[in-house]
Structure formats: structure tokens, C-alpha cells
Design a protein around this motif. Sequence first.
Motif, PDB file in Angstrom:
ATOM      1  N   GLN A 123      -7.356 -44.290 -22.599  1.00 10.99           N
ATOM      2  CA  GLN A 123      -6.794 -43.983 -23.926  1.00 10.99           C
ATOM      3  C   GLN A 123      -7.916 -43.491 -24.855  1.00 10.99           C
ATOM      4  O   GLN A 123      -7.796 -42.527 -25.573  1.00 10.99           O
ATOM      5  CB  GLN A 123      -6.119 -45.207 -24.527  1.00 10.99           C
ATOM      6  CG  GLN A 123      -4.728 -45.469 -23.976  1.00 10.99           C
ATOM      7  CD  GLN A 123      -4.139 -46.746 -24.547  1.00 10.99           C
ATOM      8  OE1 GLN A 123      -4.749 -47.405 -25.395  1.00 10.99           O
ATOM      9  NE2 GLN A 123      -2.939 -47.093 -24.092  1.00 10.99           N
ATOM     10  N   TYR A 124      -9.028 -44.247 -24.801  1.00 14.79           N
ATOM     11  CA  TYR A 124     -10.187 -43.905 -25.637  1.00 14.79           C
ATOM     12  C   TYR A 124     -10.682 -42.519 -25.323  1.00 14.79           C
ATOM     13  O   TYR A 124     -10.955 -41.716 -26.223  1.00 14.79           O
ATOM     14  CB  TYR A 124     -11.266 -44.973 -25.400  1.00 14.79           C
ATOM     15  CG  TYR A 124     -12.482 -44.767 -26.270  1.00 14.79           C
ATOM     16  CD1 TYR A 124     -12.420 -44.942 -27.653  1.00 14.79           C
ATOM     17  CD2 TYR A 124     -13.704 -44.387 -25.701  1.00 14.79           C
ATOM     18  CE1 TYR A 124     -13.528 -44.759 -28.456  1.00 14.79           C
ATOM     19  CE2 TYR A 124     -14.817 -44.212 -26.481  1.00 14.79           C
ATOM     20  CZ  TYR A 124     -14.729 -44.404 -27.850  1.00 14.79           C
ATOM     21  OH  TYR A 124     -15.833 -44.218 -28.634  1.00 14.79           O
ATOM     22  N   ALA A 125     -10.760 -42.258 -23.987  1.00 12.96           N
ATOM     23  CA  ALA A 125     -11.218 -40.949 -23.565  1.00 12.96           C
ATOM     24  C   ALA A 125     -10.266 -39.888 -24.075  1.00 12.96           C
ATOM     25  O   ALA A 125     -10.690 -38.792 -24.526  1.00 12.96           O
ATOM     26  CB  ALA A 125     -11.287 -40.898 -22.047  1.00 12.96           C
ATOM     27  N   VAL A 126      -8.948 -40.151 -24.041  1.00 12.79           N
ATOM     28  CA  VAL A 126      -7.962 -39.200 -24.506  1.00 12.79           C
ATOM     29  C   VAL A 126      -8.186 -38.959 -26.014  1.00 12.79           C
ATOM     30  O   VAL A 126      -8.153 -37.848 -26.485  1.00 12.79           O
ATOM     31  CB  VAL A 126      -6.545 -39.713 -24.241  1.00 12.79           C
ATOM     32  CG1 VAL A 126      -5.516 -38.906 -25.014  1.00 12.79           C
ATOM     33  CG2 VAL A 126      -6.253 -39.611 -22.730  1.00 12.79           C
ATOM     34  N   ILE A 127      -8.395 -40.081 -26.708  1.00 12.76           N
ATOM     35  CA  ILE A 127      -8.590 -39.988 -28.149  1.00 12.76           C
ATOM     36  C   ILE A 127      -9.836 -39.154 -28.445  1.00 12.76           C
ATOM     37  O   ILE A 127      -9.822 -38.262 -29.282  1.00 12.76           O
ATOM     38  CB  ILE A 127      -8.700 -41.406 -28.783  1.00 12.76           C
ATOM     39  CG1 ILE A 127      -7.347 -42.091 -28.747  1.00 12.76           C
ATOM     40  CG2 ILE A 127      -9.197 -41.282 -30.237  1.00 12.76           C
ATOM     41  CD1 ILE A 127      -7.409 -43.588 -29.056  1.00 12.76           C
ATOM     42  N   VAL A 128     -10.913 -39.437 -27.697  1.00 11.40           N
ATOM     43  CA  VAL A 128     -12.153 -38.719 -27.901  1.00 11.40           C
ATOM     44  C   VAL A 128     -12.015 -37.324 -27.285  1.00 11.40           C
ATOM     45  O   VAL A 128     -11.990 -36.348 -27.956  1.00 11.40           O
ATOM     46  CB  VAL A 128     -13.344 -39.445 -27.229  1.00 11.40           C
ATOM     47  CG1 VAL A 128     -14.579 -38.553 -27.232  1.00 11.40           C
ATOM     48  CG2 VAL A 128     -13.618 -40.743 -27.923  1.00 11.40           C
TER      49      VAL A 128
END
Length: 128
Positions: A123-128
Amino acid sequence: GVVELASGVYFNLEMQKRRRVARTRQERMKRSKYYKDSAEDEARRTLNEALNEKMERHREADQSKRCAQERAQALRRQLLKERSEWHRHSRQEQEAQRRAKLMQNKEAEEDRMVRHQVSKLQQYAVIV
């Protein structure tokens, strides 16, 4: 004392007298309280023997009964021991199963945690 008869046989008056004395003495003894009749003695002896045999039989019966009781007790103890062993084994098995289940649950929990973290990272990677 000794009288010689025509036939040449010695007829012993002393012996006669002795016999007579013995007879009277025996009668006197019979009247006394210390006299023990041989027949009575024999009867008492047979009675005692019968009693002893009876007691012996009783003792043997007791012994056999006791032996039977001891055998039964030993059997009972054996059965109880086996039962307690079985219970202990089944308890140990249950314990082992429980431990195995706990381990499985722990592994599943760790798995879930790892997956959760991975998804967070994604999710974090998607956000970033």
C-alpha cells in the motif's frame, strides 16, 4: 505262700492275694475324683481330634478364601493401574495435540502478521 498240689502245679496264693488287692485298689481309685476312665479318655481324645480336624478344615477354608481375595485384589490393582496408565497416556496425547495446535496457531498468526506487513508495504509503495 506257694502250695504244691497233687497235679504238681504250683498254686500261688501270693498271686491271688496280689490280684485281690489290685482289684480293691482299682475299685477305690474308681471312686476317687482323680480316676480317669480309659474309655472316657479315648472319647475325649477322639473328640479333640475331631475338633482339631474341624478347625484345620476351617483354617484351610479361610486360607483358600484369603488366597482368592488376594488374587482378586491383585487383579483389581492391576486393572486400576492399567486404567490410570491409559488415562495418563490419553492425557499426554491430548496435551501433545494441544501443543501442536498451539504451535499451528502461532505459525498461522506469524504468517498473518507477515502478510499484513507485506500488504502495508505494498500500500505504502502504491502511495509513494
